[in-house]
Scaffold this motif. Structure first.
Motif, PDB file in Angstrom:
ATOM      1  N   ALA A   1      80.730  26.256  54.510  1.00 32.49           N
ATOM      2  CA  ALA A   1      81.297  25.442  55.583  1.00 32.49           C
ATOM      3  C   ALA A   1      82.356  26.190  56.382  1.00 32.49           C
ATOM      4  N   LYS A   2      82.975  27.181  55.778  1.00 35.68           N
ATOM      5  CA  LYS A   2      84.018  27.955  56.455  1.00 35.68           C
ATOM      6  C   LYS A   2      83.465  29.173  57.194  1.00 35.68           C
ATOM      7  N   LEU A   3      82.187  29.431  57.021  1.00 32.74           N
ATOM      8  CA  LEU A   3      81.547  30.566  57.692  1.00 32.74           C
ATOM      9  C   LEU A   3      81.020  30.144  59.059  1.00 32.74           C
ATOM     10  N   PRO A   4      80.753  31.089  59.941  1.00 34.48           N
ATOM     11  CA  PRO A   4      80.127  30.743  61.226  1.00 34.48           C
ATOM     12  C   PRO A   4      78.811  30.001  61.006  1.00 34.48           C
ATOM     13  N   GLU A   5      78.441  29.153  61.936  1.00 37.28           N
ATOM     14  CA  GLU A   5      77.254  28.304  61.779  1.00 37.28           C
ATOM     15  C   GLU A   5      75.998  29.113  61.481  1.00 37.28           C
ATOM     16  N   GLY A   6      75.906  30.280  62.041  1.00 44.00           N
ATOM     17  CA  GLY A   6      74.715  31.103  61.827  1.00 44.00           C
ATOM     18  C   GLY A   6      74.589  31.641  60.418  1.00 44.00           C
ATOM     19  N   LEU A   7      75.679  31.558  59.646  1.00 41.92           N
ATOM     20  CA  LEU A   7      75.656  32.058  58.269  1.00 41.92           C
ATOM     21  C   LEU A   7      75.647  30.936  57.236  1.00 41.92           C
TER      22      LEU A   7
ATOM     23  N   GLY B   1      81.234  26.270  44.253  1.00 41.05           N
ATOM     24  CA  GLY B   1      81.910  26.141  45.539  1.00 41.05           C
ATOM     25  C   GLY B   1      81.115  26.634  46.727  1.00 41.05           C
ATOM     26  N   ALA B   2      79.812  26.838  46.574  1.00 41.91           N
ATOM     27  CA  ALA B   2      78.998  27.436  47.636  1.00 41.91           C
ATOM     28  C   ALA B   2      79.015  26.608  48.923  1.00 41.91           C
ATOM     29  N   ARG B   3      78.963  25.294  48.811  1.00 39.07           N
ATOM     30  CA  ARG B   3      78.941  24.455  50.019  1.00 39.07           C
ATOM     31  C   ARG B   3      80.258  24.581  50.789  1.00 39.07           C
ATOM     32  N   GLN B   4      81.376  24.597  50.065  1.00 41.43           N
ATOM     33  CA  GLN B   4      82.675  24.725  50.726  1.00 41.43           C
ATOM     34  C   GLN B   4      82.843  26.109  51.358  1.00 41.43           C
TER      35      GLN B   4
END
Length: 236
Positions: free
Chosen positions: A173-179, A167-170
């Motif tokens: 995707a929910k983290l801030p863009e910088g992370l 589930g790493a991509r999902q």
């Protein structure tokens, strides 16, 4: 090391602990191919995920099947803890290669695909299966009883790693863009599955970049296990 690896495999087979992970992989594959025809790379992406999960489970049970006495005798026979660790990894590699070949050949032999598998698809799919199988084995190296005595705790850690890897991509995707880069810190299972699914139309540089990174991750885990094995004694 080959003789010791063969001995460890024979000991594991006699324990019948392989039945649950191998049986689960076979059942999952049979369900996947219960209808035909199937798309080539999408199917191979799914079976490579099966191999990652099943390989992690199988490796975890293999590394924990030997008791303290068998481990002590094996280390004495090998001559050093590092040679014993290398024999373990060699035995697991042989199993992963066999399972990869089975997952790759079964749908072809049984005529499950809607089209003929091209040379490009063969090369990418075989590399992907082997990489994810080795990665599955790699995440189990430090979860054996020699490092974590509590088997329930080790099992929980393994499950968490498997879930986070898939589930790493999902999650990213929910983290801030910088992370968003954090998904690459996890074992690159999700990236590999996505790459295999898009490999027919994606640029080869991107495809082989992800495959290469997955092998690098798996080799790094193997190297760390081999290095740190010298700093522990056989279980008592």
């Amino acid at each position: 090391m080959i003789r010791l690896a063969s001995f460890l495999l024979a000991s594991y087979i006699r324990s019948y602990r392989y039945f649950a992970p191998v049986g689960s992989m076979l059942i999952a594959m049979m369900l996947l191919y219960s209808y035909k025809p199937n798309p080539v790379m999408d199917s191979y992406a799914v079976t490579s995920a099966f191999l990652f999960v099943g390989g992690a489970w199988l490796s975890f049970s293999f590394l924990n099947h030997a008791g303290a006495v068998l481990e002590q005798l094996s280390v004495i026979h090998a001559g050093s803890m590092r040679k014993y660790a290398a024999s373990q990894m060699l035995a697991l590699l042989a199993v992963i290669v066999f399972l990869s070949a089975f997952f790759l050949l079964y749908p072809v032999v049984m005529n499950m695909f809607a089209e003929t598998v091209s040379a490009r698809q063969w090369l990418i799919a075989s590399s992907g299966h082997l990489a994810l199988g080795m990665l599955g084995a790699g995440i189990s190296y430090f979860l054996q009883a020699a490092y974590i005595r509590n088997i329930s705790r080790a099992t929980a850690i393994l499950l968490i790693i498997v879930i986070l890897s898939i589930g790493a991509r999902q999650i990213a995707a929910k983290l801030p863009e910088g992370l968003s880069w954090i998904r690459w810190a996890f074992p690159p299972v999700a990236e590999m599955i996505d790459t295999l699914m898009r490999s027919d139309t994606a640029l080869l540089t991107g495809v082989w970049g992800v495959i290469g990174y997955t092998y690098l991750y798996a080799f790094a885990l193997a190297a760390a296990y081999w290095i740190f094995s010298a700093y522990r004694d056989a279980r008592t």
